[in-house]
Structures are given as C-alpha cells and as structure tokens.
Motif scaffolding. Structure first.
Motif, PDB file in Angstrom:
ATOM      1  N   SER A   1      92.457  52.325  16.927  1.00  0.00           N
ATOM      2  CA  SER A   1      91.663  53.551  17.029  1.00  0.00           C
ATOM      3  C   SER A   1      92.596  54.679  17.418  1.00  0.00           C
ATOM      4  O   SER A   1      93.739  54.448  17.830  1.00  0.00           O
ATOM      5  CB  SER A   1      90.552  53.401  18.092  1.00  0.00           C
TER       6      SER A   1
ATOM      7  N   ARG B   1      96.509  51.403   6.822  1.00  0.00           N
ATOM      8  CA  ARG B   1      95.854  50.651   5.752  1.00  0.00           C
ATOM      9  C   ARG B   1      94.745  49.754   6.303  1.00  0.00           C
ATOM     10  O   ARG B   1      93.626  49.713   5.766  1.00  0.00           O
ATOM     11  CB  ARG B   1      96.892  49.815   5.003  1.00  0.00           C
ATOM     12  N   ASP B   2      95.039  49.072   7.398  1.00  0.00           N
ATOM     13  CA  ASP B   2      94.052  48.170   7.999  1.00  0.00           C
ATOM     14  C   ASP B   2      92.843  48.937   8.519  1.00  0.00           C
ATOM     15  O   ASP B   2      91.701  48.481   8.385  1.00  0.00           O
ATOM     16  CB  ASP B   2      94.691  47.375   9.143  1.00  0.00           C
ATOM     17  N   ARG B   3      93.098  50.096   9.113  1.00  0.00           N
ATOM     18  CA  ARG B   3      91.981  50.867   9.661  1.00  0.00           C
ATOM     19  C   ARG B   3      91.089  51.442   8.564  1.00  0.00           C
ATOM     20  O   ARG B   3      89.868  51.516   8.713  1.00  0.00           O
ATOM     21  CB  ARG B   3      92.521  51.972  10.581  1.00  0.00           C
ATOM     22  N   ILE B   4      91.696  51.842   7.435  1.00  0.00           N
ATOM     23  CA  ILE B   4      90.908  52.358   6.324  1.00  0.00           C
ATOM     24  C   ILE B   4      90.026  51.249   5.739  1.00  0.00           C
ATOM     25  O   ILE B   4      88.846  51.463   5.434  1.00  0.00           O
ATOM     26  CB  ILE B   4      91.826  52.959   5.240  1.00  0.00           C
ATOM     27  N   GLN B   5      90.607  50.063   5.603  1.00  0.00           N
ATOM     28  CA  GLN B   5      89.839  48.938   5.073  1.00  0.00           C
ATOM     29  C   GLN B   5      88.656  48.589   5.963  1.00  0.00           C
ATOM     30  O   GLN B   5      87.618  48.117   5.477  1.00  0.00           O
ATOM     31  CB  GLN B   5      90.757  47.722   4.893  1.00  0.00           C
ATOM     32  N   LYS B   6      88.802  48.844   7.262  1.00  0.00           N
ATOM     33  CA  LYS B   6      87.705  48.577   8.203  1.00  0.00           C
ATOM     34  C   LYS B   6      86.721  49.741   8.281  1.00  0.00           C
ATOM     35  O   LYS B   6      85.704  49.655   8.956  1.00  0.00           O
ATOM     36  CB  LYS B   6      88.284  48.314   9.593  1.00  0.00           C
ATOM     37  N   GLY B   7      87.051  50.836   7.598  1.00  0.00           N
ATOM     38  CA  GLY B   7      86.170  51.991   7.634  1.00  0.00           C
ATOM     39  C   GLY B   7      86.347  52.872   8.847  1.00  0.00           C
ATOM     40  O   GLY B   7      85.500  53.729   9.136  1.00  0.00           O
ATOM     41  N   ASP B   8      87.444  52.689   9.587  1.00  0.00           N
ATOM     42  CA  ASP B   8      87.703  53.501  10.784  1.00  0.00           C
ATOM     43  C   ASP B   8      88.319  54.845  10.390  1.00  0.00           C
ATOM     44  O   ASP B   8      89.005  54.952   9.377  1.00  0.00           O
ATOM     45  CB  ASP B   8      88.656  52.763  11.734  1.00  0.00           C
ATOM     46  N   SER B   9      88.088  55.835  11.230  1.00  0.00           N
ATOM     47  CA  SER B   9      88.623  57.168  10.950  1.00  0.00           C
ATOM     48  C   SER B   9      90.089  57.262  11.349  1.00  0.00           C
ATOM     49  O   SER B   9      90.554  56.557  12.249  1.00  0.00           O
ATOM     50  CB  SER B   9      87.821  58.239  11.693  1.00  0.00           C
TER      51      SER B   9
END
Length: 408
Positions: free
Chosen positions: A99, A165-173
């Motif tokens: 985050s 990349r991992d955060r985008i895949q999880k839908g995180d901002s």
C-alpha cells in the motif's frame, strides 16, 4: 613507461567488493562485475554511495550490510558517500509495499537522520565518510525540472516493477508520487556523478532500470550497481524487522547479540558471515567447506561468526567475553545468578518498564515476551506485566538476557 599503481591490486579488491553481491541474474551480475573491473583498472579513488531514508531511530543488523560494503570501499581508498534521503524520505519508498507508504514530515526526518548517522559510524570511518543530504539538490528543483525528469520514463517502464505490477493485479491504487521516488533517487546519482551505488536487492529496479537509464540519457557514464541480499532475522526465514520481533539490535548488549546469532538456523550462517562480519571471503569459504566436510561442527562455526559480529559492533575483547558467557550459561547450563549484569531500577519499577528500557523493546514486544512465558522473575514465569520489581530480583528475558535488579 607505465604509471605505478597507487591502489590495491584489482583482483584483491574484486574478491572482497563482489563478495555477497546478488543482482538477481547471472547476466546482470557478470555485466556489473566487468564494469567494476574496468573502473578499478583506472587506478583512482571511485565515488561510491549508498542512500538511507531515515525512518527509524534504532538500527539493527539488517540495516548494516550496505554500510559494511561501503566501509570495504573506504578501506581500499575510495570516496564513500553516506547519503541521507532527507527529501526522498518524505516521499516514501514504495518498494515491497502493498500500500502507499505514509509520508514523513520534515521534523521527523531530521530527528531520525542524526540517529542513523551516529549508529552508522559504528561501521564506517567517520573521518573518511562524506555525509550528504539530498534535500539540498532535490528541494530547489522547480516544476519544469520535475516534468523533464518524468518525461524520461514511460508508465510501462514502471509497471515492469513487481511491486507496482502486483498491486495493480490486486486492484490497489498507486500514487504518482510513488513513481517519482525512483526518479528522485536516480537524480541523486546524476547530481553526485557517482561511479557506484550500493543498495539492498530490493533496490535493483531503482538503481539499474531507473538510475542507470537517467544517467545514460543525460550523457553520464552509468554507475555500477552492487546490491546485497536482505538479511533474514533470527528465525532465519523472513526479513529482519522489529514488527516481526526477529531483530538483533545494534544497541543490544554483547552477550545478547552473541546469543541471538547463536540462535540462528545453520542455513543463515553463510549470509551473516558475508554481510555482517569482517571475515575475508576465503575465510568464509573455508569455514563453510569445513562444516560440509564435518571438520568443524555447526555450533563452533556459529560461535566464530557470532564473535565476528560482536567484534564488528563492539570489540574483540567484548566478543571474547560474550563467547565465554555463552559457553558457561548455555553450553554448561550455568545460569549467571551471581554474575548477571546489574540493572539500576528506574523510577517506574514495573516489569514492562524494565523490559522496554533494558531490551530497547516497544510495549507490544515486552507484552508478547511475557505472554509467551519468555520472562522469568527469580526462576518463576512472570504472569503480570505490571509486576513491581525489587532490589535483588533476578530477571531472565528470553534465552540470553539475565539481569540482577538493584535499587538506585
């Protein structure tokens, strides 16, 4: 006529400077070693730096592998810069974060900076270390300067980074400021015209993909990247962290530091020997070979590494004393009831206060120790974190710390 060499032979420098370095791929590792060799062949003091964002006041062994590597460069006569991220700390490094990292205010950064410097000089030669602050050149940049810097990179460039990349895949901002962190760090290298940057292995993207790219695009020779593995904690499994409770603090006593190294699983010995001791690589290789061939027992090898860690932070004499203390207390099972260090009882006589002050623990860590039955008072497991201690009480905290309480 060839000019006589003024620096240590390149082969000897390479043996030590490349030891422990891990760049994540054999191709990149070989490329950086070749570039470092070429720089060393120039037979001049190289400019090498490592940046530190001051985000805490109490350092542990996990903070110092890069400092040990920086000291190695110092000892070979190179110019070492200890860079305080006085500006980038306010942005926050997103590396490995799931985050957006909170931004620190200027006052907090200033307080943390001095603590970092004081503790870093346990490892570094203060007389040979240049301490710089990146707010001195980053803060004056105007908006046009920042836009020009940002224009050097595409969004796709940053989305190659696993953290994003991992955060985008999880839908995180993801905040734009998080992209800017790597760009500002790259500007540090550009501004200082550095030959080499040292960092943790979590900094490979920032140093190689962003830093070297910016230097090249601005007409500079790209710096050599030397990254080191992240030091595991006393559990031997995950990154050393106070929140996990697996740290070996720089302010731990020599006895406690020695004991915590002895509690490491055998597979962590290689990492500790290379990253947080002054052992020569050939000594480490021989020690590991002797363990494999059963010429040396793992516990004896571990005692040598523990002594080297204590020597690095304290002194040889204190390492010898800590080893003797460990042998008497844990190998011969002699609890040091009469020889335990005396601890002056503070005004707050509660057990939690003594644990926090003597061990440099947070209140949560102290409570966890008591709840896990890891604290004894006069050979009885402590039940109450607010127990009032008295003169003469014998306290055992964890496996390695013993205290004899004395009234002031």
């Amino acid at each position: 006529m060839n000019k006589p060499r003024t620096m240590t032979p390149v082969s000897e420098q390479l043996t030590i400077l490349m030891d422990g370095v891990d760049l994540g791929s054999a191709t990149l590792q070989n490329a950086m070693e070749q570039e470092l060799t070429a720089l060393l062949e120039e037979d001049r003091p190289l400019t090498v730096y490592c940046g530190y964002d001051p985000t805490a006041t109490d350092l542990h062994l996990g903070h110092i592998p890069t400092m040990v590597k920086l000291r190695q460069f110092q000892d070979f006569g190179h110019r070492a810069i200890f860079l305080i991220g006085s500006f980038t700390a306010q942005v926050g490094d997103p590396t490995g974060k799931q985050s957006t990292r909170p931004m620190l205010d200027e006052k907090a950064v200033q307080a943390f900076s001095q603590s970092y410097i004081d503790q870093a000089f346990i490892i570094l030669d203060a007389k040979k270390t240049e301490v710089l602050y990146n707010h001195e050149w980053l803060a004056p940049l105007n908006f046009a300067d920042v836009i020009k810097l940002a224009a050097e990179f595409s969004v796709g460039h940053f989305l190659q980074h696993s953290t994003f990349r991992d955060r985008i895949q999880k839908g995180d901002s993801i905040r734009i400021s998080e992209f800017m962190y790597a760009i500002l760090q790259a500007y540090d290298a550009l501004h200082m015209k550095t030959d080499i940057q040292i960092g943790g292995s979590d900094q490979i993207f920032n140093i190689v993909d962003v830093g070297r790219t910016l230097q090249t695009s601005r007409g500079q020779k790209p710096q050599v990247a030397l990254t080191l593995p992240i030091l595991v904690g006393t559990d031997g499994k995950v990154k050393m962290s106070k929140s996990v409770g697996n740290t070996i603090g720089l302010q731990d006593s020599p006895n406690d530091m020695f004991g915590k190294v002895m509690s490491l699983p055998d597979q962590a010995l290689d990492l500790y020997a290379r990253l947080v001791t002054n052992l020569h690589p050939t000594e480490v290789n021989m020690l590991l070979k002797n363990i494999e061939e059963k010429k040396v027992s793992p516990i004896e090898a571990k005692k040598k590494i523990a002594a080297e860690v204590v020597t690095l932070i304290y002194s040889l004499d204190e390492a010898i004393a800590a080893e003797k203390y460990f042998e008497n207390t844990f190998q011969k099972k002699q609890e040091p009831v009469d020889d335990a260090p005396e601890y002056a009882l503070p005004e707050d006589k509660r057990l939690i206060s003594v644990i926090m002050e003597s061990m440099n623990y947070s209140g949560g860590e102290a409570r966890r120790m008591v709840n896990q039955g890891a604290v004894k008072i006069n050979d009885q497991k402590a039940q109450d974190i607010n127990h009032i201690l008295s003169d003469g009480d014998f306290i055992k905290i964890g496996r390695h710390t013993f205290l004899r309480i004395r009234e002031n």
